[in-house]
Scaffold this active site. Structure first.
Site: not given
Length: 269
Positions: A144, A157
């Site tokens: 990501s 996360y």
């Protein structure tokens, strides 16, 4: 159980019941790959039914990658297929957010670490010897743009994606000359259920326009097949943010992330 006899390449895609994972699986099916797809719930069988229309052989496995037994179930299914997979896509992941770390749910964050980090290490460790032995194989890790800087209001996360990115980058160097390429897919905010599941509907990033998962998957597939090290997918803004995160002081990148991910509550206005 008798192993399948195949005449085409095949790929494994985890987290393939919806979102980017499903669209990645679709890319492989449309390009002539048989598939073994996994997810933690029964929705994976609906995805299987849709992908069968491609004419490829599609096997689905429901397994919870938050548990070691779930990872071993997936690995056993891979071994039951004939020969080492041509491609393994480690895409399964959970999100977290919606509040500061002192207010978030510990159980959900421990599950996130199990899925985003532990299962990636576990399944890679199990399958990698077969990929090396077979040669001419590919690994794709879904990272990501959140991997490039600390993530306030998504601290677990963002840290998990930083781990995935570092793990993949180190593995790529170890595998140089061994017949296995490693590509990282680095999407920005994408139109999937991850923000809703993470409790981030009332954040700037949750309310913003997001990238099309089908386009993200197409770009990821193309980069993987071309043997690229990584690809930042989606909008030009994602590419700009990823580039700035690499050169800007970490404090600035962290502040920017925090403003995007902070919940719309009085304490954060």
């Amino acid at each position: 159980m008798e192993k399948d006899v195949r005449t085409s390449q095949w790929a494994v895609v985890t987290g393939a019941s919806d979102g980017i994972g499903f669209e990645l699986a679709k890319q492989f099916a449309l390009n002539g790959f048989d598939l073994l797809i996994t997810s933690e719930d029964q929705q994976i069988f609906a995805a299987q039914a849709e992908l069968v229309a491609s004419g490829q052989k599609i096997r689905a496995v429901a397994a919870d990658l938050a548990t070691p037994n779930g990872v071993e179930k997936v690995f056993a299914a891979i071994k039951d297929y004939a020969g080492a997979p041509d491609v393994v896509v480690l895409n399964a992941g959970l999100g977290s957010g919606g509040a500061s770390f002192d207010k978030t749910d510990l159980g959900k964050e421990l599950d996130l670490i199990q899925v985003n980090v532990a299962s990636v290490v576990h399944l890679t460790k199990r399958i990698l010897p077969d990929l090396i032995s077979a040669g001419n194989r590919k690994l794709l890790f879904t990272s990501s743009i959140a991997a490039f800087a600390p993530g306030p209001y998504q601290v677990v996360y963002a840290a998990s994606k930083a781990f995935v990115q570092s793990f993949a980058d180190g593995l790529r160097e170890e595998l140089r000359g061994k017949g296995v390429t490693v590509t990282t897919l680095q999407p920005g905010p994408t139109e999937t259920n991850i923000f809703h599941r993470a409790g981030m509907d009332d954040t700037l990033v949750g309310e913003s326009k997001k990238d099309d998962p089908a386009e993200v998957a197409r770009q990821g597939f193309d980069a993987l097949m071309a043997g690229k090290d990584s690809v930042v997918t989606g909008s030009l803004l994602n590419k700009v943010q990823a580039s700035l995160a690499k050169i800007a002081p970490q404090k600035i990148s962290t502040l920017m992330h925090g403003r995007q991910a902070a919940p719309n509550s009085p304490e954060n206005r």
